[in-house]
Scaffold this motif. Structure first.
Motif, PDB file in Angstrom:
ATOM      1  N   GLY A   1      -6.505   8.365  -8.567  1.00  0.00           N
ATOM      2  CA  GLY A   1      -5.441   7.558  -7.990  1.00  0.00           C
ATOM      3  C   GLY A   1      -4.476   7.075  -9.052  1.00  0.00           C
ATOM      4  O   GLY A   1      -4.869   6.789 -10.186  1.00  0.00           O
ATOM      5  N   TYR A   2      -3.209   6.987  -8.691  1.00  0.00           N
ATOM      6  CA  TYR A   2      -2.172   6.526  -9.621  1.00  0.00           C
ATOM      7  C   TYR A   2      -1.253   5.543  -8.904  1.00  0.00           C
ATOM      8  O   TYR A   2      -0.691   5.852  -7.855  1.00  0.00           O
ATOM      9  N   LEU A   3      -1.143   4.341  -9.458  1.00  0.00           N
ATOM     10  CA  LEU A   3      -0.284   3.301  -8.889  1.00  0.00           C
ATOM     11  C   LEU A   3       0.608   2.753  -9.990  1.00  0.00           C
ATOM     12  O   LEU A   3       0.126   2.192 -10.968  1.00  0.00           O
ATOM     13  N   LYS A   4       1.907   2.921  -9.825  1.00  0.00           N
ATOM     14  CA  LYS A   4       2.881   2.399 -10.795  1.00  0.00           C
ATOM     15  C   LYS A   4       3.613   1.219 -10.175  1.00  0.00           C
ATOM     16  O   LYS A   4       4.283   1.361  -9.155  1.00  0.00           O
ATOM     17  N   MET A   5       3.477   0.059 -10.813  1.00  0.00           N
ATOM     18  CA  MET A   5       4.159  -1.154 -10.366  1.00  0.00           C
ATOM     19  C   MET A   5       5.053  -1.652 -11.494  1.00  0.00           C
ATOM     20  O   MET A   5       4.615  -1.755 -12.634  1.00  0.00           O
ATOM     21  N   ASP A   6       6.294  -1.981 -11.148  1.00  0.00           N
ATOM     22  CA  ASP A   6       7.245  -2.451 -12.148  1.00  0.00           C
ATOM     23  C   ASP A   6       7.572  -3.930 -12.010  1.00  0.00           C
ATOM     24  O   ASP A   6       8.374  -4.467 -12.778  1.00  0.00           O
ATOM     25  N   ALA A   7       6.963  -4.596 -11.028  1.00  0.00           N
ATOM     26  CA  ALA A   7       7.157  -6.042 -10.844  1.00  0.00           C
ATOM     27  C   ALA A   7       6.072  -6.560  -9.911  1.00  0.00           C
ATOM     28  O   ALA A   7       5.496  -5.801  -9.122  1.00  0.00           O
ATOM     29  N   PHE A   8       5.787  -7.857 -10.032  1.00  0.00           N
ATOM     30  CA  PHE A   8       4.836  -8.523  -9.145  1.00  0.00           C
ATOM     31  C   PHE A   8       5.594  -9.542  -8.297  1.00  0.00           C
ATOM     32  O   PHE A   8       5.919 -10.628  -8.781  1.00  0.00           O
ATOM     33  N   HIS A   9       5.873  -9.178  -7.064  1.00  0.00           N
ATOM     34  CA  HIS A   9       6.546 -10.105  -6.168  1.00  0.00           C
ATOM     35  C   HIS A   9       5.526 -10.809  -5.277  1.00  0.00           C
ATOM     36  O   HIS A   9       4.369 -10.406  -5.184  1.00  0.00           O
ATOM     37  N   SER A  10       5.960 -11.862  -4.636  1.00  0.00           N
ATOM     38  CA  SER A  10       5.066 -12.682  -3.821  1.00  0.00           C
ATOM     39  C   SER A  10       4.322 -11.844  -2.786  1.00  0.00           C
ATOM     40  O   SER A  10       4.911 -10.946  -2.171  1.00  0.00           O
ATOM     41  N   PRO A  11       3.024 -12.123  -2.562  1.00  0.00           N
ATOM     42  CA  PRO A  11       2.287 -11.402  -1.513  1.00  0.00           C
ATOM     43  C   PRO A  11       2.919 -11.545  -0.132  1.00  0.00           C
ATOM     44  O   PRO A  11       2.769 -10.655   0.707  1.00  0.00           O
ATOM     45  N   ASP A  12       3.638 -12.638   0.106  1.00  0.00           N
ATOM     46  CA  ASP A  12       4.329 -12.797   1.386  1.00  0.00           C
ATOM     47  C   ASP A  12       5.335 -11.675   1.600  1.00  0.00           C
ATOM     48  O   ASP A  12       5.605 -11.281   2.743  1.00  0.00           O
ATOM     49  N   LEU A  13       5.902 -11.172   0.513  1.00  0.00           N
ATOM     50  CA  LEU A  13       6.884 -10.099   0.595  1.00  0.00           C
ATOM     51  C   LEU A  13       6.267  -8.732   0.321  1.00  0.00           C
ATOM     52  O   LEU A  13       6.549  -7.768   1.021  1.00  0.00           O
ATOM     53  N   ALA A  14       5.433  -8.657  -0.708  1.00  0.00           N
ATOM     54  CA  ALA A  14       4.942  -7.364  -1.191  1.00  0.00           C
ATOM     55  C   ALA A  14       3.515  -7.045  -0.787  1.00  0.00           C
ATOM     56  O   ALA A  14       3.023  -5.951  -1.076  1.00  0.00           O
ATOM     57  N   GLY A  15       2.835  -7.976  -0.122  1.00  0.00           N
ATOM     58  CA  GLY A  15       1.432  -7.772   0.218  1.00  0.00           C
ATOM     59  C   GLY A  15       1.179  -6.561   1.090  1.00  0.00           C
ATOM     60  O   GLY A  15       0.203  -5.826   0.893  1.00  0.00           O
ATOM     61  N   ASP A  16       2.048  -6.327   2.070  1.00  0.00           N
ATOM     62  CA  ASP A  16       1.854  -5.183   2.966  1.00  0.00           C
ATOM     63  C   ASP A  16       1.991  -3.859   2.216  1.00  0.00           C
ATOM     64  O   ASP A  16       1.286  -2.892   2.514  1.00  0.00           O
ATOM     65  N   THR A  17       2.902  -3.820   1.246  1.00  0.00           N
ATOM     66  CA  THR A  17       3.081  -2.599   0.468  1.00  0.00           C
ATOM     67  C   THR A  17       1.847  -2.333  -0.391  1.00  0.00           C
ATOM     68  O   THR A  17       1.393  -1.189  -0.516  1.00  0.00           O
ATOM     69  N   LEU A  18       1.302  -3.396  -0.979  1.00  0.00           N
ATOM     70  CA  LEU A  18       0.072  -3.235  -1.753  1.00  0.00           C
ATOM     71  C   LEU A  18      -1.075  -2.777  -0.859  1.00  0.00           C
ATOM     72  O   LEU A  18      -1.850  -1.895  -1.242  1.00  0.00           O
ATOM     73  N   ARG A  19      -1.158  -3.351   0.321  1.00  0.00           N
ATOM     74  CA  ARG A  19      -2.221  -2.935   1.251  1.00  0.00           C
ATOM     75  C   ARG A  19      -2.109  -1.443   1.558  1.00  0.00           C
ATOM     76  O   ARG A  19      -3.109  -0.721   1.560  1.00  0.00           O
ATOM     77  N   GLY A  20      -0.885  -0.971   1.816  1.00  0.00           N
ATOM     78  CA  GLY A  20      -0.698   0.446   2.101  1.00  0.00           C
ATOM     79  C   GLY A  20      -1.070   1.325   0.922  1.00  0.00           C
ATOM     80  O   GLY A  20      -1.684   2.389   1.082  1.00  0.00           O
ATOM     81  N   ALA A  21      -0.718   0.875  -0.278  1.00  0.00           N
ATOM     82  CA  ALA A  21      -1.048   1.651  -1.479  1.00  0.00           C
ATOM     83  C   ALA A  21      -2.552   1.739  -1.668  1.00  0.00           C
ATOM     84  O   ALA A  21      -3.088   2.819  -1.961  1.00  0.00           O
ATOM     85  N   MET A  22      -3.241   0.607  -1.502  1.00  0.00           N
ATOM     86  CA  MET A  22      -4.693   0.615  -1.700  1.00  0.00           C
ATOM     87  C   MET A  22      -5.405   1.394  -0.601  1.00  0.00           C
ATOM     88  O   MET A  22      -6.448   2.009  -0.850  1.00  0.00           O
ATOM     89  N   ALA A  23      -4.860   1.395   0.597  1.00  0.00           N
ATOM     90  CA  ALA A  23      -5.439   2.199   1.681  1.00  0.00           C
ATOM     91  C   ALA A  23      -5.336   3.685   1.345  1.00  0.00           C
ATOM     92  O   ALA A  23      -6.269   4.464   1.570  1.00  0.00           O
ATOM     93  N   PHE A  24      -4.202   4.073   0.802  1.00  0.00           N
ATOM     94  CA  PHE A  24      -3.992   5.475   0.435  1.00  0.00           C
ATOM     95  C   PHE A  24      -4.921   5.912  -0.691  1.00  0.00           C
ATOM     96  O   PHE A  24      -5.389   7.048  -0.729  1.00  0.00           O
ATOM     97  N   LEU A  25      -5.209   4.992  -1.622  1.00  0.00           N
ATOM     98  CA  LEU A  25      -5.962   5.345  -2.828  1.00  0.00           C
ATOM     99  C   LEU A  25      -7.455   5.050  -2.743  1.00  0.00           C
ATOM    100  O   LEU A  25      -8.188   5.367  -3.682  1.00  0.00           O
ATOM    101  N   LYS A  26      -7.902   4.465  -1.669  1.00  0.00           N
ATOM    102  CA  LYS A  26      -9.266   3.937  -1.651  1.00  0.00           C
ATOM    103  C   LYS A  26     -10.359   4.995  -1.786  1.00  0.00           C
ATOM    104  O   LYS A  26     -11.477   4.677  -2.199  1.00  0.00           O
ATOM    105  N   HIS A  27     -10.083   6.258  -1.456  1.00  0.00           N
ATOM    106  CA  HIS A  27     -11.103   7.298  -1.557  1.00  0.00           C
ATOM    107  C   HIS A  27     -11.038   8.067  -2.872  1.00  0.00           C
ATOM    108  O   HIS A  27     -11.811   9.016  -3.069  1.00  0.00           O
ATOM    109  N   THR A  28     -10.138   7.700  -3.772  1.00  0.00           N
ATOM    110  CA  THR A  28     -10.072   8.380  -5.069  1.00  0.00           C
ATOM    111  C   THR A  28     -11.282   7.997  -5.918  1.00  0.00           C
ATOM    112  O   THR A  28     -11.922   6.968  -5.696  1.00  0.00           O
TER     113      THR A  28
END
Length: 318
Positions: free
Chosen positions: A107-134
């Protein structure tokens, strides 16, 4: 001239707000002394003046968070600010640059900023869902300039168990109090446990990205690969000192529960020191080795010829 007004208010705010009072007072004295001695009387543009102030302040405090900013057009906050900010962050995909399953099931996850979970939490959830079986994960922080500690808290939680672990404590001068950041007992997707994690760093990795790196390093949950990071551990906020000028003042400091210190001024030292451009290849190669060893322990995996071909092809390429 605007210089005097900027410097006088800047001195007041630094002495009042900077996380280390004696350093804030020293910065104020240096600025006022230089101004009264005519050190800012040259023919400078406002932008050059802001850069000069930044350099002068950093020469005293050695704090790379300190930054004077000139805004050509003064802006007043309006009800549209929140929606405009959200739209801007959406266009930046909330700091998520790339999510990928590499050949060999890395799995490869590139993040260039840490924004509030209120804004970015759903995107992180989607990324981790995609990568969870790696079978292993690479977190690329090489171009991450920082952001919100709550997002660091959320991302760290995916790599730790459900039992809360103290990640970081932040002391605030303004309130003379501390706030503890614990890993979360619940994350909105499967945790990524028992599998190798590699964090890539560079000299540009800063602030919250350094906290993520430092947290996982001290908890022995990740291998850090790349360059020593930039070295900014004092959070804060922007303070307006003039119609067109603002300053970022560090008002807080991080305290790691294991080391009882932080990475301010020295950065996070990687486990494997490499040029930033070489960090990915090293981590990818090691991740493939880890996955190959895991597969060899499970004979049933040999029934998946397609996966094994992909794994060996990726390893050969590396």
């Amino acid at each position: 001239m605007f210089q005097g007004a900027v410097i006088e208010e800047l001195a007041v705010q630094l002495a009042r707000e900077y996380v280390f009072p004696e350093v804030g007072e020293e910065m104020a004295e240096v600025l006022l002394g230089k101004w009264k001695a005519g050190g800012y009387d040259g023919d400078q543009s406002p932008q050059e003046f802001a850069l000069q102030l930044t350099d002068d302040l950093r020469a005293v405090c050695r704090d790379l968070h300190v930054r004077v900013v000139y805004n050509e057009t003064p802006s007043e906050r309006s009800p549209r600010d929140a929606s405009s900010l959200r739209r801007h962050l959406e266009l930046m995909n909330f700091g998520f640059s790339k999510v990928e399953r590499l050949a060999g099931n890395v799995g490869y996850l590139k993040m260039d900023a840490f924004h509030s979970p209120d804004l970015a939490g759903d995107t992180l959830r989607g990324a981790m869902a995609f990568l969870k079986h790696t079978g292993a994960m690479i977190l690329d922080m090489r171009e991450n300039s920082g952001g919100q500690p709550e997002m660091v808290q959320l991302l760290c939680s995916y790599f730790l168990g459900a039992e809360p672990v103290l990640l970081n404590t932040i002391y605030s001068r303004r309130t003379n109090s501390t706030q503890e950041y614990w890993s979360l007992p619940y994350v909105p997707e499967a945790r990524y446990l028992g599998k190798p994690v590699y964090v890539l760093t560079s000299r540009r990795t800063f602030s919250a990205a350094e906290e993520l790196t430092y947290n996982l390093q001290q908890l022995k949950r990740a291998t850090i690969v790349g360059e020593v990071t930039r070295g900014g551990a004092n959070p804060g906020g922007m303070v307006k000192v003039h119609e067109n000028f603002s300053v970022f003042i560090p008002m807080k400091r991080s305290i790691n529960p294991i080391t009882q210190t932080n990475w301010e001024g020295k950065g996070v030292t990687p486990h494997v020191a490499l040029e930033a451009d070489a960090a990915f290849e090293w981590a990818y190669r090691e991740a493939l080795k880890e996955i190959a060893e895991e597969v060899s322990l499970r004979p049933e995996a040999y029934g998946n010829g397609r996966f094994l071909k992909e794994l060996h092809t990726a390893a050969d390429r590396e």
